[in-house]
Design a protein around this motif. Structure first.
Motif, PDB file in Angstrom:
ATOM      1  N   ILE A   1     -10.041 -23.008  13.363  1.00 20.40           N
ATOM      2  CA  ILE A   1      -8.605 -22.804  13.552  1.00 20.40           C
ATOM      3  C   ILE A   1      -7.926 -24.141  13.837  1.00 20.40           C
ATOM      4  O   ILE A   1      -8.464 -24.976  14.569  1.00 20.40           O
ATOM      5  CB  ILE A   1      -8.353 -21.823  14.718  1.00 20.40           C
TER       6      ILE A   1
ATOM      7  N   LEU B   1      -3.437 -14.763  14.498  1.00 23.06           N
ATOM      8  CA  LEU B   1      -4.893 -14.607  14.633  1.00 23.06           C
ATOM      9  C   LEU B   1      -5.225 -13.146  14.910  1.00 23.06           C
ATOM     10  O   LEU B   1      -6.187 -12.600  14.353  1.00 23.06           O
ATOM     11  CB  LEU B   1      -5.418 -15.504  15.767  1.00 23.06           C
TER      12      LEU B   1
ATOM     13  N   ILE C   1      -6.018 -21.588   9.331  1.00 25.15           N
ATOM     14  CA  ILE C   1      -7.301 -20.968   9.664  1.00 25.15           C
ATOM     15  C   ILE C   1      -8.211 -20.914   8.438  1.00 25.15           C
ATOM     16  O   ILE C   1      -7.755 -20.634   7.330  1.00 25.15           O
ATOM     17  CB  ILE C   1      -7.078 -19.547  10.257  1.00 25.15           C
TER      18      ILE C   1
END
Lengths: 334, 334
Positions: free
Chosen positions: A95, A104, A138
């Motif tokens: 991340i 997330l 990510i």
């Protein structure tokens, strides 16, 4: 906590907080809950299939899915196409500092839903955080573990001249959806990615006990690349009939505008099946009866060809060679 | 080809070229050579251990190792500490556009060597390329699969008051080596990372059939974090004797200069062993007889403590609480 900081990747309190509040919360199962350095699973009978894939798709949210759904479906599909029952996934997150914790959470929920739908458990994980500018929001790696069915024997070596080539649905949807989203192109009908787990459909195909020679999901490099992987170094070619290859009209249109070819674009919920000629209609019926295979089609057949070429019979009655993807690429499509 | 381009991540010819010239070349084994969407391995008897870790260490080459060696050893160690025999690894690469292909080759060779030494096979892989500025040279994920020994029963729940805590060597070497390299600090004696696969050493410990309660490799967050994970939510504490904790003089020195604590720094070749008091000396002998455990020491014991604290008896005869790492962190240490 609203954004991810390096603190969440320290291995200390921050990491534990993130794991408890998001990953354990949504992925919960008894194996994951062992919380050890490795997770212990029970004996798997027979041979085991193992695969890994990293997902770096951009954008991370797109019509029809997101990086979380993709990271589960992609790896499940890699297990299913070799004839394995997908059982377990591991998940490794890289991340970028500054990433929104709400995003997330959305991704974790999406992974949990996809895993549930595909019947797999996420049993081990890892989180790393990199400084801003050293990643892109990510990246997710999933490794998959499955139990190989002992009633199937799939392999390129099984393919015979005369075998039929089936695709389970329209081609180019995923890649085109990503390109439209990336370039902020808006059309009347939004193109949705075909991102889906195919293990249910594939199980139905294999349960039929028909003469299935080989399967592969049609991802990076598209249909053309998968077919070239099949014919590469072999004395068989493949002859395709362009009229039979299912491509949505809006996908064709976008591809024309952008100058890309739907046969070279990644799909994330389409499988290519090579089947003995005498069973091709039965297999096609099975696929079409599944909600994920409504637009399946027989698109061509295996022919004798000492150069191992993939040939496309085009609408204007010419034939052209479909080579493996080379110059034409769309980066970070999966 | 001298640098990695997006072309190498396309899934087409570029990716195949990279796989053939580097990954298949150095990782070659019959399972990997199946070249399928998943790799098929034979039946594993009994329970299976599974783990995953992503490696984002910076710098990627450091005294005592590199990201390749680390990505094999770290995952092997996660399998070994739960009592598993490490068997297979998967490897997922996320490479930044512009990365030097020679460096990728060095890393692959290093992984191959570490895998050979640890007795594991790399059986599946994946390569993605991201644009310049969206990664940092190279990130590697490895997932590990091992066969759980059926003669061991390790777990935090087994730990009893009076048990001894052993560390297999000096603490802080890896983290300090990385910090020195990163800050370009040069000392007379170069500090080397302890990065190593511990499965051989751990096998010797477990073969002794002595009362081993629990093991964990002392990575992110360092000794303090691992010990807090043990005592967390339990009515046992741990009392450490600072005089007994092995720390190299040069590591102490560097830590003092940089204002970090070696007990909070990651190691990559050190295991913590909790053992029944009556067997601690025997276990210590076994560890010290292994080249990777020469400086092993008993550093403390498990005590009754309803707050689950980790206490350090310091050289000046005081006692301080060692909490889990919180504010103190070194990003991208592994």
């Amino acid at each position: 906590m609203n954004i991810i900081t390096l603190y969440h990747g320290s291995g200390g309190k921050g990491t534990h907080e993130l794991i408890d509040n998001i990953f354990y919360k949504y992925f919960y199962n008894k194996i994951l809950d062992q919380q050890g350095d490795s997770s212990i699973i029970n004996n798997i009978n027979g041979r085991i299939a193992i695969t890994t894939d990293s997902y770096v798709i951009e954008p991370i949210f797109f019509p029809g899915g997101d990086i979380g759904k993709l990271s589960v479906c992609g790896t499940v599909n890699d297990l299913a196409v070799v004839g394995a029952i997908p059982l377990y996934l591991t998940a490794g997150f890289i991340i970028e500092e500054g990433f929104d914790v709400n995003d997330l959470e959305k991704i974790a929920i999406s992974m949990a839903n996809a895993a549930k739908k595909a019947g797999v458990k996420i049993i081990a994980g890892d989180t790393k955080v990199v400084e801003k500018g050293k990643g892109d929001k990510i990246y997710i790696n999933t490794a998959g573990i499955g139990s190989l069915r002992n009633d199937v024997n799939l392999g390129i070596a099984n393919i015979e001249v005369g075998d039929k080539i089936i695709v389970s649905g329209t081609l180019g949807d995923h890649g085109t959806a990503i390109l439209c989203k990336r370039q902020d192109l808006n059309f009347e009908t939004e193109i949705e990615s075909d991102c889906n787990a195919l293990n249910g459909l594939i199980e139905e195909i294999l349960n039929s006990k028909l003469k299935i020679r080989f399967m592969r999901d049609i991802t990076r490099g598209g249909l053309a690349t998968v077919l070239n992987e099949i014919t590469n170094h072999r004395e068989q070619g493949i002859l395709l009939d362009q009229n039979c290859i299912p491509v949505r009209e809006e996908v064709s249109g976008v591809c024309e505008i952008l100058g890309v070819d739907p046969l070279y674009i990644a799909n994330e919920g389409r499988v290519l099946v090579v089947v003995a000629s005498e069973h091709s209609e039965k297999v096609l019926d099975i696929i079409r009866n599944n909600p994920l295979g409504k637009e399946a089609a027989v698109i061509g057949e295996v022919v004798k060809d000492k150069y191992g070429r993939v040939l496309l019979q085009t609408n204007i009655r010419g034939t052209r060679i479909l080579d493996m993807a080379e110059a034409e690429i769309i980066p970070r499509i999966c």
